[in-house]
Design an enzyme around this catalytic site. Structure first.
Site, PDB file in Angstrom:
ATOM      1  N   ASP A 140       0.968  -1.436   0.415  1.00  0.00           N
ATOM      2  CA  ASP A 140      -0.060   0.131  -0.197  1.00  0.00           C
ATOM      3  C   ASP A 140       1.046   1.033  -0.224  1.00  0.00           C
ATOM      4  OD1 ASP A 140      -1.810  -1.742   0.481  1.00  0.00           O
ATOM      5  OD2 ASP A 140      -3.151  -0.953   1.715  1.00  0.00           O
ATOM      6  N   LYS A 203      -6.627   3.101  -3.176  1.00  0.00           N
ATOM      7  CA  LYS A 203      -7.488   2.939  -1.881  1.00  0.00           C
ATOM      8  C   LYS A 203      -8.278   4.609  -1.474  1.00  0.00           C
ATOM      9  CE  LYS A 203      -5.256   1.890   2.500  1.00  0.00           C
ATOM     10  NZ  LYS A 203      -4.647   1.505   3.452  1.00  0.00           N
ATOM     11  N   LYS A 239     -10.294   0.127  -1.534  1.00  0.00           N
ATOM     12  CA  LYS A 239      -9.908  -0.217  -0.338  1.00  0.00           C
ATOM     13  C   LYS A 239     -10.968   0.419   0.103  1.00  0.00           C
ATOM     14  CE  LYS A 239      -6.714  -1.516   2.928  1.00  0.00           C
ATOM     15  NZ  LYS A 239      -4.866  -2.162   3.082  1.00  0.00           N
TER      16      LYS A 239
END
Length: 294
Positions: A140, A203, A239
């Protein structure tokens, strides 16, 4: 300005009008939220969680204890799906790899000078490569909001592409930090740049510096994912992260993704919620009693 980055973004038909987005979200939730407030959906969401510890006080022993709870859950609740991943700082990837006994649970690491993305590109690339070498299945990273807002979109795209390359087999999630980008137009642009640069997931937030996830940002991102899929045939995951702590909140994000992208996105391959607080709340709803397992 005309270049391939601006031209690609300019071709998008995703709406960026705040009032229209707010109305679309309200309509989806008013029509479909209650049908998703049930145990089967709670189990699906639980299986889509990135159980997260990103604390200044994290240590090898505390992270090992955190992982052991995931191992214990598999033993104590074999009838329930486990979480999707354990998310930690990159220096703890090897700890998780050593302690984790559940093969279905992935190892995710934040990287690339999380949570600000402010460092030398070489440092970010090296950090990502080291995390993968130590066992990370997923990485991430944070979208470079500074370069984006400064107009250097080529640098933004190159940085994502280089970190994607250093991921090797691992999947790359790009955190847009929607609270810093603020406008729907910026969120749309960042989503498009990230996907065309190699993101496997987009995300919402780090949950560290700026405001966390919002339903409106999720809606815009989901529309971008849908458009990108229609244009390229490539499926990108979504996400939500940052402040998603209640069951009702989680189901709202589930509902947005279901209605915009369809049920094929509602597995942990393409849908995640990053949280350290949601797990016990969801588990309590599933089991019908208050729990503090995690």
């Amino acid at each position: 300005m005309s270049d391939k980055y601006h031209d690609t973004v300019a071709s998008s038909q995703v709406i960026t009008d705040d009032n229209a987005i707010k109305a679309a979200v309200e309509e989806i939730l008013s029509k479909h939220l209650m049908e998703n407030m049930n145990a089967d959906v709670y189990k699906t969401i639980f299986n889509c969680m990135d159980l997260t510890t990103l604390s200044t006080t994290d240590s090898p022993s505390s992270v090992a204890d955190f992982v052991e709870k995931v191992n214990a859950f598999d033993d104590e609740h074999p009838e329930l799906p486990n979480v999707a991943a354990i998310c930690v700082y990159p220096n703890f990837a090897q700890v998780v790899r050593t302690v984790l006994d559940v093969s279905s649970v992935k190892i995710a690491c934040v990287s690339g000078a999380f949570p600000t993305a402010q460092s030398f590109p070489e440092v970010k690339i090296t950090e990502t490569a080291l995390a993968v070498a130590d066992g990370a299945d997923e990485i991430d990273i944070v979208f470079n909001c500074g370069n984006y807002l400064g107009g250097d979109w080529e640098e933004v795209a190159d940085e994502i592409a280089e970190q994607k390359h250093s991921c090797r087999h691992a999947r790359l999630k790009v955190i847009l930090e929607t609270g810093a980008l603020k406008s729907a137009e910026n969120i749309r642009n960042a989503a498009i740049l990230s996907m065309y640069s190699g993101a496997d997931f987009i995300k919402t937030s780090t949950g560290k510096v700026y405001d966390g996830a919002t339903l409106e940002a999720a809606y815009v991102m989901a529309q971008c994912i849908k458009e990108y899929y229609e244009k390229t045939g490539n499926k990108v995951g979504f996400k939500a992260s940052g402040g998603v702590s209640t069951t009702a909140d989680a189901v709202k994000y589930y509902t947005i993704i279901k209605e915009v992208l369809g049920e094929e996105w509602l597995t942990n391959e393409y849908f995640r919620i990053g949280t350290s607080r949601l797990a016990n709340n969801l588990l309590g709803e599933i089991l019908g009693k208050e729990t503090k397992f995690f």
